[in-house]
Design a protein around this motif. Structure first.
Motif, short mmCIF file in Angstrom:
data_model
loop_
_atom_site.label_atom_id
_atom_site.label_comp_id
_atom_site.label_asym_id
_atom_site.label_seq_id
_atom_site.Cartn_x
_atom_site.Cartn_y
_atom_site.Cartn_z
N SER A 34 -4.82 -6.24 -4.23
CA SER A 34 -4.85 -5.93 -3.00
C SER A 34 -3.89 -5.23 -1.87
N ALA A 35 -2.66 -5.41 -2.93
CA ALA A 35 -1.14 -4.95 -2.13
C ALA A 35 -1.31 -3.20 -2.73
N LYS A 296 -3.36 -8.59 3.27
CA LYS A 296 -3.62 -7.42 2.65
C LYS A 296 -4.91 -7.04 2.48
#
Length: 539
Positions: A34-35, A296
């Motif tokens: 997600s980051a 995120k």
């Protein structure tokens, strides 16, 4: 009434990555992906986060251990268009579950316990897991406290304090002057070697030799070698017996482990020693990474079983999943928790290659109302090989947690035990020996007031109130068209699991950075904090 109505529809239906299971490796992968800007769907059939790394109330933990049974063999069913649905199966990860209650009191306070399924487990203040939490910002969602003390069982069966620094050596009344001098000199040699760029302090030949041989070469007494090998370097197997030692610790690795221990002492201003533990249990770690992933953009759905994998009818390649609601979801990449079995058509090699079983670990959870060491609430105890019985080939580690860490009700203590083993008989023998050494066990079913060891009149054994002993399978991380994460291993910290998870991330996303550097808001009091003016752990 249609059961599928209880399942929420998931929108969107296309993702870069679908992950099933919210154990620590899966949660780290979800957060890292997600980051990196990937679209991630994170599913779990359980109603809680953490899977095999969770912290659960007493009755929930017992139910989870006893409910883990394998599912039927997979079968293929037609799906829409060019897809075939292949049922997803699971296998049993726990066996020989032995739950004993000697008192109704723990069960009366079941919801006040947060019991670690994969204990004993701690973090070294300077290890890579702590660095990752600081880098990723996950530390904002957790609080930690230090483990007050560490003890090791000596050859006489008594517990002695582990000297974790040169200053602690000279305060230790159990060591003689000659022992203190030799141990201090050895620590000085190690520190000098670590600061030397050309590594001339310790020769390359010595670095590749067994650590136990190097310690003997340094003329360290057996008692000191015992402490260094098993209480500081955390060796698992009997290093002096080549017939039973499955993992010979080399000097280079031993020195690195001592360096980790040494650098952990004093890193955080309010941590008493080298070790820390999360308030509310180890299950806070996967939850922290899940929270970071959600920030995120990762989508989370609990209580959502995955019934089948969707394969291309012609190539047999993975395309997506079918969940319990009947909805079909699609992704480019897929990660499954360790208890799932991937159908052989999806494997490039043999069906067994995805989940490589690499042994077993015997685990135990015990509840009492008296500390194993008077006046000490949270502590680590090491029983090295042969310290409990002559045939003991692996260390037994025991972590005691008190109510200050929110793991149990006030006035109680939880002790976690573990030992690597080849089979259930060997593992249970080690656990039972440790339990008998630590506790007074009621015979009638009614707790007594403890027993006093006649050879040590001041030491009263805690009375065992409740215990759960079980054998857990260990599996490795693997990368195929569908990837699999590892089960909790037998280590005290998470470094090996973290390394395997990081490697898996780079195989899935070779062009992405594993948690790029970002700026986070100031953490609240009690959270891990790293600042230019020093580091603090909690208030």
């Amino acid at each position: 009434m249609d059961d599928t109505l209880s399942y929420p529809p998931i929108d969107p239906i296309n993702f870069d990555l679908i992950i099933v299971g919210t154990g620590l490796p899966e949660s780290i992968l979800a957060s890292a992906a997600s980051a990196a800007g990937k679209t991630v769907l994170h599913l779990d059939p359980n109603p809680f986060y953490g899977a095999h790394f969770s912290s659960l109330p007493l009755q929930d933990l017992a139910a989870f251990l006893q409910s883990q049974s394998p599912s039927p063999p997979p079968s293929s069913a037609p799906s829409d268009g060019n897809l075939t649905a292949v049922e997803l199966t699971t296998r049993r990860m726990y066996s020989d579950v032995e739950i004993t209650s000697h008192s109704p009191e723990p069960l009366e306070h079941s919801r006040q316990f947060n019991l670690d399924l994969a204990g004993p487990r701690v973090l070294f203040c300077a290890d890579s897991a702590v660095d990752l939490m600081l880098k990723s910002g996950t530390s904002q969602y957790m609080e930690f406290k230090s483990v007050d003390a560490s003890f090791v069982c000596g050859g006489d069966g008594k517990l002695v304090t582990v000297p974790d620094s040169r200053s602690a050596i000279f305060k230790d009344t159990s060591l003689g002057l000659a022992e203190k001098t030799r141990l201090s000199s050895f620590f000085k040699l190690v520190e000098g070697h670590l600061k030397s760029d050309d590594e001339r302090k310790i020769s390359a030949e010595d670095l590749e030799s067994p650590f136990v041989a190097f310690l003997s070469k340094m003329r360290l007494p057996p008692k000191i070698q015992w402490i260094i090998l098993y209480a500081l370097a955390m060796a698992d197997y009997d290093q002096s017996d080549t017939d039973v030692c499955k993992d010979v610790l080399k000097t280079r690795d031993g020195i690195n482990r001592l360096a980790l221990y040494h650098s952990s002492v004093g890193r955080f201003s309010n941590a008493l020693g080298a070790l820390i533990y999360p308030i509310y249990g180890q299950g806070e770690l996967p939850q922290g990474f899940c929270r970071r992933a959600a920030v995120k953009g990762c989508l989370y759905v609990l209580r959502m079983p995955v019934n089948a994998l969707l394969l291309d009818k012609f190539s047999g390649s993975y395309k997506g999943v079918k969940v319990a609601s009947g909805q079909e979801l699609f992704s480019h990449q897929m990660v499954l928790g360790p208890s799932f079995i991937v159908p052989s058509p999806l494997l490039k090699s043999s069906p067994d290659s995805l989940q490589d079983v690499r042994g077993k670990v015997a685990r135990g959870i015990c509840i009492t109302k008296t500390s194993v060491k008077p006046g000490v609430s949270n502590c680590l105890v090491i029983y090295p090989p042969k310290s409990l019985y002559p045939e003991q080939v692996t260390s037994v580690r025991v972590l005691q947690i008190g109510s200050s860490l929110a793991g149990c009700p006030s006035g109680m203590f939880v002790l976690y035990l573990s030992a690597l083993c080849d089979d259930a008989n060997q593992g249970k023998k080690s656990l039972h020996a440790a339990v008998n050494a630590i506790f007074s066990i009621p015979i009638s079913g009614t707790p007594d007031h403890g027993s006093t060891d006649e050879s040590e009149n001041t030491q009263v054994k805690p009375t065992l109130l409740w215990s759960a002993l079980y054998i857990q399978e260990m599996t490795t991380c693997s990368f195929e068209s569908i990837s699999s994460t590892p089960m909790p291993d037998g280590s005290l910290n998470y470094n090996d699991i973290l390394d395997a998870t990081k490697e898996l991330f780079h195989k899935m996303f070779p062009d992405e950075e594993f948690f790029p550097e970002t700026t986070f808001s100031e953490p609240e009091d009690g959270e891990l904090d790293e600042s230019p003016n020093g580091e603090s752990l909690d208030s």
